[in-house]
Design an enzyme around this catalytic site. Structure first.
Site, mmCIF file in Angstrom:
data_model
loop_
_atom_site.group_PDB
_atom_site.id
_atom_site.type_symbol
_atom_site.label_atom_id
_atom_site.label_comp_id
_atom_site.label_asym_id
_atom_site.label_seq_id
_atom_site.Cartn_x
_atom_site.Cartn_y
_atom_site.Cartn_z
ATOM 1 N N THR A 94 11.719 -9.681 0.500
ATOM 2 C CA THR A 94 12.223 -9.060 -0.767
ATOM 3 C C THR A 94 12.248 -7.785 -0.701
ATOM 4 O OG1 THR A 94 11.381 -11.035 -0.782
ATOM 5 C CG2 THR A 94 12.333 -9.331 -3.312
ATOM 6 N N LYS A 169 18.291 -13.229 -4.970
ATOM 7 C CA LYS A 169 16.376 -12.968 -5.558
ATOM 8 C C LYS A 169 16.446 -12.242 -6.409
ATOM 9 C CE LYS A 169 12.053 -13.772 -4.011
ATOM 10 N NZ LYS A 169 11.474 -14.149 -3.863
ATOM 11 N N LYS A 244 7.025 -5.921 -8.384
ATOM 12 C CA LYS A 244 7.571 -5.406 -7.713
ATOM 13 C C LYS A 244 9.238 -6.274 -7.617
ATOM 14 C CE LYS A 244 8.797 -6.687 -3.698
ATOM 15 N NZ LYS A 244 9.093 -7.061 -1.881
HETATM 16 P P1 NAD Z 1 2.109 -9.629 3.486
HETATM 17 O O1 NAD Z 1 1.273 -8.088 3.195
HETATM 18 O O2 NAD Z 1 0.993 -10.935 3.715
HETATM 19 O O3 NAD Z 1 2.899 -9.295 4.861
HETATM 20 C C1 NAD Z 1 3.769 -7.998 5.255
HETATM 21 C C2 NAD Z 1 2.465 -8.548 6.582
HETATM 22 O O4 NAD Z 1 3.699 -7.035 7.253
HETATM 23 C C3 NAD Z 1 1.783 -7.811 7.201
HETATM 24 O O5 NAD Z 1 0.773 -8.633 7.091
HETATM 25 C C4 NAD Z 1 1.986 -6.572 7.733
HETATM 26 O O6 NAD Z 1 0.675 -6.014 8.570
HETATM 27 C C5 NAD Z 1 2.908 -6.661 8.295
HETATM 28 N N1 NAD Z 1 3.871 -4.883 9.149
HETATM 29 C C6 NAD Z 1 3.921 -3.837 7.723
HETATM 30 N N2 NAD Z 1 4.098 -3.247 8.801
HETATM 31 C C7 NAD Z 1 4.942 -3.822 9.522
HETATM 32 C C8 NAD Z 1 5.376 -2.800 10.697
HETATM 33 N N3 NAD Z 1 6.350 -1.984 11.038
HETATM 34 N N4 NAD Z 1 5.528 -3.794 11.871
HETATM 35 C C9 NAD Z 1 4.722 -4.892 12.091
HETATM 36 N N5 NAD Z 1 4.819 -5.522 11.257
HETATM 37 C C10 NAD Z 1 4.536 -4.882 10.056
HETATM 38 O O7 NAD Z 1 3.745 -9.313 2.434
HETATM 39 P P2 NAD Z 1 3.791 -11.347 2.116
HETATM 40 O O8 NAD Z 1 3.054 -12.331 1.612
HETATM 41 O O9 NAD Z 1 4.289 -12.274 3.673
HETATM 42 O O10 NAD Z 1 5.376 -11.334 1.940
HETATM 43 C C11 NAD Z 1 6.402 -10.767 3.188
HETATM 44 C C12 NAD Z 1 8.166 -10.350 1.844
HETATM 45 O O11 NAD Z 1 8.204 -11.728 1.230
HETATM 46 C C13 NAD Z 1 7.889 -9.449 0.647
HETATM 47 O O12 NAD Z 1 9.030 -8.972 1.125
HETATM 48 C C14 NAD Z 1 7.703 -10.110 -0.444
HETATM 49 O O13 NAD Z 1 8.210 -9.728 -1.932
HETATM 50 C C15 NAD Z 1 7.942 -11.448 -0.592
HETATM 51 N N6 NAD Z 1 7.815 -13.045 -0.872
HETATM 52 C C16 NAD Z 1 6.903 -12.906 -0.510
HETATM 53 C C17 NAD Z 1 6.298 -14.692 -0.821
HETATM 54 C C18 NAD Z 1 5.423 -14.639 -1.409
HETATM 55 O O14 NAD Z 1 4.940 -15.476 -2.214
HETATM 56 N N7 NAD Z 1 4.330 -14.529 -1.107
HETATM 57 C C19 NAD Z 1 7.488 -15.300 -1.990
HETATM 58 C C20 NAD Z 1 8.583 -14.812 -1.636
HETATM 59 C C21 NAD Z 1 9.245 -13.665 -1.299
#
Ligand code: NAD
Length: 298
Positions: A94, A169, A244
């Site tokens: 997102t 979204k 966010k």
């Molecule tokens: P998270 O922080 O658990 O996962 C993100 C991952 O990206 C981490 O494991 C981190 O180490 C990795 N990362 C960061 N920089 C990196 C790089 N340069 N190279 C490789 N890996 C890298 O976050 P999440 O909850 O999985 O959310 C991910 C996205 O999905 C966000 O944009 C969030 O807004 C969206 N989202 C989350 C949810 C939810 O319920 N958690 C629901 C819908 C959408």
């Protein structure tokens, strides 16, 4: 066998990558976190030593990263210089509409097809392969994007051209943030008026107050067993993530000249709850703040 590079294996990406592997695809996975990479390997993905290595022979690249700056950097430095031009690029993070359009333009200039495809549904749906995807891409690419997303999805809808998926979204989550606060205020008021929460749920869920925040994700513990309110608001969709998304909506509204006063109020209330210590709690825990309780007691 279809080769998928999956970058970003966190709360959401971990389950999504696992579902790609379960569907019989060869998944080259990479995350900066060794723990996240270990989990993906245990779920049938192959470990890549870097994002650049992961995408080298990919048919498709899927990214699930925290925010716009991460996406811009990973595409500019790792994916575009190293993936084959034939690879279909899909970003499910997102992020802001502007970053999504900028990455799409860079990808297109380098000869790639790109889709922004953010998701709705949370970690349980990520694990179950039942997320809803909102896609911004060229019309001609949609069928292939849909097929690539299929093992992770219960619904995939093309919102329009590049950036439209992120626009959908942001608008969807603005509705969610506002409606959750509305439902929480009503529970807090019902309580003050001597009306039992369970009775209010029973009545409102069959009346015009019915909405997803009430009947699928009830912030009042009890009536909806799967809701985070029954787990002390642990897991689910963190307040910090909701904040966010509400910030993204306000930034987009300011740029577009749209009036979103309730969205602005929701952002302010979630910012306050975050500052009071509720950032890691599920966003429905804002009920406690509206009841006048501190987040630590949530
Ligand atoms: P998270 O922080 O658990 O996962 C993100 C991952 O990206 C981490 O494991 C981190 O180490 C990795 N990362 C960061 N920089 C990196 C790089 N340069 N190279 C490789 N890996 C890298 O976050 P999440 O909850 O999985 O959310 C991910 C996205 O999905 C966000 O944009 C969030 O807004 C969206 N989202 C989350 C949810 C939810 O319920 N958690 C629901 C819908 C959408």
């Amino acid at each position: 066998m279809t080769r998928v590079a999956f970058i970003g294996l966190g709360n959401m990406g971990g389950g999504m990558a696992a579902n790609q592997a379960k569907a019989g695809r060869e998944v080259m996975a990479f995350d900066l976190s060794a723990t996240a990479l270990d989990k993906a390997a245990a779920a049938g993905c192959a470990r890549a030593p870097s994002a650049a290595e992961a995408v080298k022979d990919a048919d498709a690249v899927i990214t699930m990263l925290p925010a716009g700056p991460h996406v811009r950097q990973v595409y500019a430095e790792q994916i575009l210089p190293n993936a084959p031009r034939s690879a279909l690029l899909i970003d499910s993070s997102t992020i802001d509409v502007e970053s999504a359009r900028a990455v799409a333009a860079e990808a297109k200039a380098a000869g790639f097809r790109f889709a922004d495809a953010p998701v709705s549904g949370g970690t349980a749906a990520a694990d179950a392969g039942s997320l809803a995807f909102m896609v911004g891409c060229d019309e001609a690419d949609f069928a292939e994007v849909e097929a690539m997303i299929a093992p992770m999805s219960r619904a995939t809808i093309r919102a329009g051209d590049h950036g439209a998926g992120q626009a959908a979204k942001i608008c969807n989550n603005m509705v969610l943030g506002i409606s959750m606060i509305g439902v929480c205020e009503a529970f807090a008021l019902a309580e003050k008026l001597g009306l039992e929460g369970e009775r209010f749920f029973e009545i409102a869920s069959k009346s015009s107050g019915q909405c997803w925040s009430l009947t699928s994700y009830c912030p009042f513990p009890g009536p909806v067993p799967a809701a985070p309110s029954n787990r002390n608001y642990e897991g689910g969709f963190a307040t910090a993530m909701m904040l966010k998304d509400l910030k993204l909506a306000q930034e987009a509204a300011a740029k577009a000249g749209a009036a979103t006063p309730l969205g602005a109020t929701a952002e302010g209330l979630y910012a306050l709850f975050d500052r009071l210590g509720g950032g890691s709690k599920d966003f429905s825990a804002i009920l406690e703040m509206l009841r006048g309780n501190a987040p630590s007691r949530a």
